[in-house]
Design an enzyme around this catalytic site. Sequence first.
Site, PDB file in Angstrom:
ATOM      1  N   LEU A  30      10.492 -16.651  35.761  1.00 42.65           N
ATOM      2  CA  LEU A  30       9.308 -15.860  35.444  1.00 42.65           C
ATOM      3  C   LEU A  30       8.750 -16.147  34.054  1.00 42.65           C
ATOM      4  O   LEU A  30       9.489 -16.438  33.121  1.00 42.65           O
ATOM      5  CB  LEU A  30       9.653 -14.372  35.553  1.00 42.65           C
ATOM      6  CG  LEU A  30      10.210 -13.944  36.912  1.00 42.65           C
ATOM      7  CD1 LEU A  30      10.551 -12.456  36.898  1.00 42.65           C
ATOM      8  CD2 LEU A  30       9.237 -14.255  38.039  1.00 42.65           C
ATOM      9  N   HIS A  31       7.413 -16.073  33.959  1.00 46.52           N
ATOM     10  CA  HIS A  31       6.716 -16.207  32.679  1.00 46.52           C
ATOM     11  C   HIS A  31       5.673 -15.103  32.592  1.00 46.52           C
ATOM     12  O   HIS A  31       5.562 -14.260  33.503  1.00 46.52           O
ATOM     13  CB  HIS A  31       6.102 -17.605  32.555  1.00 46.52           C
ATOM     14  CG  HIS A  31       5.282 -18.015  33.744  1.00 46.52           C
ATOM     15  ND1 HIS A  31       4.106 -17.379  34.091  1.00 46.52           N
ATOM     16  CD2 HIS A  31       5.473 -18.975  34.692  1.00 46.52           C
ATOM     17  CE1 HIS A  31       3.597 -17.940  35.170  1.00 46.52           C
ATOM     18  NE2 HIS A  31       4.413 -18.902  35.581  1.00 46.52           N
ATOM     19  N   GLU A  32       4.882 -15.126  31.535  1.00 42.05           N
ATOM     20  CA  GLU A  32       3.889 -14.065  31.297  1.00 42.05           C
ATOM     21  C   GLU A  32       2.860 -13.956  32.436  1.00 42.05           C
ATOM     22  O   GLU A  32       2.290 -12.891  32.637  1.00 42.05           O
ATOM     23  CB  GLU A  32       3.169 -14.288  29.963  1.00 42.05           C
ATOM     24  CG  GLU A  32       3.989 -13.867  28.759  1.00 42.05           C
ATOM     25  CD  GLU A  32       4.232 -12.347  28.694  1.00 42.05           C
ATOM     26  OE1 GLU A  32       3.259 -11.592  28.856  1.00 42.05           O
ATOM     27  OE2 GLU A  32       5.381 -11.945  28.483  1.00 42.05           O
ATOM     28  N   HIS A  34       3.507 -14.265  35.718  1.00 39.26           N
ATOM     29  CA  HIS A  34       4.149 -13.362  36.690  1.00 39.26           C
ATOM     30  C   HIS A  34       4.160 -11.925  36.165  1.00 39.26           C
ATOM     31  O   HIS A  34       3.884 -10.978  36.897  1.00 39.26           O
ATOM     32  CB  HIS A  34       5.605 -13.779  36.922  1.00 39.26           C
ATOM     33  CG  HIS A  34       5.796 -15.157  37.491  1.00 39.26           C
ATOM     34  ND1 HIS A  34       6.341 -16.175  36.754  1.00 39.26           N
ATOM     35  CD2 HIS A  34       5.534 -15.663  38.712  1.00 39.26           C
ATOM     36  CE1 HIS A  34       6.410 -17.265  37.508  1.00 39.26           C
ATOM     37  NE2 HIS A  34       5.923 -16.984  38.703  1.00 39.26           N
ATOM     38  N   GLN A 150      -4.258 -20.361  47.483  1.00 40.34           N
ATOM     39  CA  GLN A 150      -3.241 -19.474  48.054  1.00 40.34           C
ATOM     40  C   GLN A 150      -3.815 -18.053  48.208  1.00 40.34           C
ATOM     41  O   GLN A 150      -3.646 -17.416  49.249  1.00 40.34           O
ATOM     42  CB  GLN A 150      -2.012 -19.442  47.145  1.00 40.34           C
ATOM     43  CG  GLN A 150      -0.990 -18.388  47.515  1.00 40.34           C
ATOM     44  CD  GLN A 150       0.282 -18.541  46.711  1.00 40.34           C
ATOM     45  OE1 GLN A 150       1.088 -19.410  47.001  1.00 40.34           O
ATOM     46  NE2 GLN A 150       0.472 -17.718  45.698  1.00 40.34           N
ATOM     47  N   MET A 181      -0.194 -21.054  32.424  1.00 40.06           N
ATOM     48  CA  MET A 181       1.261 -20.894  32.513  1.00 40.06           C
ATOM     49  C   MET A 181       1.733 -21.235  33.916  1.00 40.06           C
ATOM     50  O   MET A 181       1.079 -20.895  34.898  1.00 40.06           O
ATOM     51  CB  MET A 181       1.643 -19.461  32.174  1.00 40.06           C
ATOM     52  CG  MET A 181       1.456 -19.172  30.712  1.00 40.06           C
ATOM     53  SD  MET A 181       1.895 -17.477  30.369  1.00 40.06           S
ATOM     54  CE  MET A 181       1.586 -17.462  28.617  1.00 40.06           C
ATOM     55  N   SER A 182       2.857 -21.925  33.989  1.00 38.62           N
ATOM     56  CA  SER A 182       3.434 -22.315  35.273  1.00 38.62           C
ATOM     57  C   SER A 182       4.922 -22.576  35.074  1.00 38.62           C
ATOM     58  O   SER A 182       5.327 -23.094  34.030  1.00 38.62           O
ATOM     59  CB  SER A 182       2.759 -23.600  35.772  1.00 38.62           C
ATOM     60  OG  SER A 182       3.525 -24.185  36.802  1.00 38.62           O
ATOM     61  N   SER A 183       5.706 -22.215  36.084  1.00 40.00           N
ATOM     62  CA  SER A 183       7.150 -22.515  36.021  1.00 40.00           C
ATOM     63  C   SER A 183       7.367 -24.014  35.872  1.00 40.00           C
ATOM     64  O   SER A 183       8.371 -24.451  35.321  1.00 40.00           O
ATOM     65  CB  SER A 183       7.856 -22.011  37.279  1.00 40.00           C
ATOM     66  OG  SER A 183       7.554 -20.651  37.490  1.00 40.00           O
TER      67      SER A 183
HETATM   68  P1  AMP Z   1       5.117 -18.618  41.822  1.00 40.83           P
HETATM   69  O1  AMP Z   1       6.397 -18.068  41.305  1.00 40.83           O
HETATM   70  O2  AMP Z   1       4.670 -19.869  41.159  1.00 40.83           O
HETATM   71  O3  AMP Z   1       5.085 -18.705  43.346  1.00 40.83           O
HETATM   72  O4  AMP Z   1       3.993 -17.544  41.443  1.00 40.83           O
HETATM   73  C1  AMP Z   1       4.094 -16.205  41.848  1.00 40.83           C
HETATM   74  C2  AMP Z   1       2.773 -15.523  41.636  1.00 40.83           C
HETATM   75  O5  AMP Z   1       2.432 -15.574  40.249  1.00 40.83           O
HETATM   76  C3  AMP Z   1       1.622 -16.201  42.397  1.00 40.83           C
HETATM   77  O6  AMP Z   1       0.762 -15.211  42.938  1.00 40.83           O
HETATM   78  C4  AMP Z   1       0.950 -17.004  41.327  1.00 40.83           C
HETATM   79  O7  AMP Z   1      -0.426 -17.234  41.586  1.00 40.83           O
HETATM   80  C5  AMP Z   1       1.125 -16.104  40.118  1.00 40.83           C
HETATM   81  N1  AMP Z   1       0.994 -16.885  38.887  1.00 40.83           N
HETATM   82  C6  AMP Z   1       1.611 -18.051  38.573  1.00 40.83           C
HETATM   83  N2  AMP Z   1       1.201 -18.512  37.379  1.00 40.83           N
HETATM   84  C7  AMP Z   1       0.306 -17.611  36.911  1.00 40.83           C
HETATM   85  C8  AMP Z   1      -0.498 -17.519  35.732  1.00 40.83           C
HETATM   86  N3  AMP Z   1      -0.448 -18.453  34.765  1.00 40.83           N
HETATM   87  N4  AMP Z   1      -1.321 -16.452  35.590  1.00 40.83           N
HETATM   88  C9  AMP Z   1      -1.390 -15.501  36.554  1.00 40.83           C
HETATM   89  N5  AMP Z   1      -0.666 -15.525  37.701  1.00 40.83           N
HETATM   90  C10 AMP Z   1       0.158 -16.570  37.879  1.00 40.83           C
END
Ligand code: AMP
Length: 277
Positions: A30-32, A34, A150, A181-183
């Site tokens: 998780l990041h900001e 999420h 998505q 932000m992205s994992s």
């Molecule tokens: P994930 O863990 O990558 O499947 O993401 C889980 C949820 O968090 C999804 O609905 C993503 O669109 C959302 N998410 C991921 N990165 C961000 C971000 N930088 N800003 C806002 N929501 C995000």
Amino acid sequence: MKVAETLEELWTERSHLKIPVGLVPTMGYLHEGHLSLVRKAREECASVVVSVYVNPTQFGPQEDLTKYPRDLERDLDLLRNEKVDLVWTPNDAIMYPKSYQTWVTVEEVTKPLEGSIRQGHFRGVATVVSKLFNAVQPQKAYFGQKDAQQAAVIRQMRRDLNFPIAIVVCPTMREPDGLAMSSRNVYLNPEERKAAVVLSRGLFKAKSAFESGEHEADRLRRMVLDTLATEPLVKVQYVSCADPDGLEELEGKLERGLISLAVTIGKTRLIDNIVVG
Ligand code: AMP
């Protein structure tokens, strides 16, 4: 904060939650971004459930499933901090037991953009999100604009399958230099991380041109492409200017559009987008 793994544990804990229940589906690490979804759910709902599950069926055979970053203990600490009520951490045997044979396929809106490159990705997404919705039975579910297609797919699925769940889409959280932000950002080495700033720079340039009166789809796409081209480490997969709901590619002048892109930098695949109008 309760942590459930099996369906039985989930159902027991879920039965004690006050409604409305808000669900935030995640793949963990998780990041900001999420956490912004979790905070929105906390604001709007009496109870907050977060699922942490790296869903294998949304990864292609050539993709990064086994290398996908994981750190459940850290995730649980972050979620405890946000006053989450319940975390569901199912495993593959629970989600896809040996006899598993039911899939959810959303049609037109899954075909362009990510769907054209990641075959089968949205079948995995729609299936796992349906399973999360059925298991958790939330009144609201929270998704990020970061994954714009998505969000469009889930909205379409909600309408088509009559899920009695409100879909809330939250803005993209960015690093101070603009990188979404992205994992997956942890895969970038320092040189690649520096190069990655051109993604948001290109999108912001197109947005400010749109706001100054440049409404020609082709020129907005070209502006993003030209910015990406300044960075030799960035290999473009697509740059699109599409209808924000149906995702059909736009030609000529537009009133509203989703400008989105996918690139690879080294071995890392990154996506980003911005809505104009
Ligand atoms: P994930 O863990 O990558 O499947 O993401 C889980 C949820 O968090 C999804 O609905 C993503 O669109 C959302 N998410 C991921 N990165 C961000 C971000 N930088 N800003 C806002 N929501 C995000």
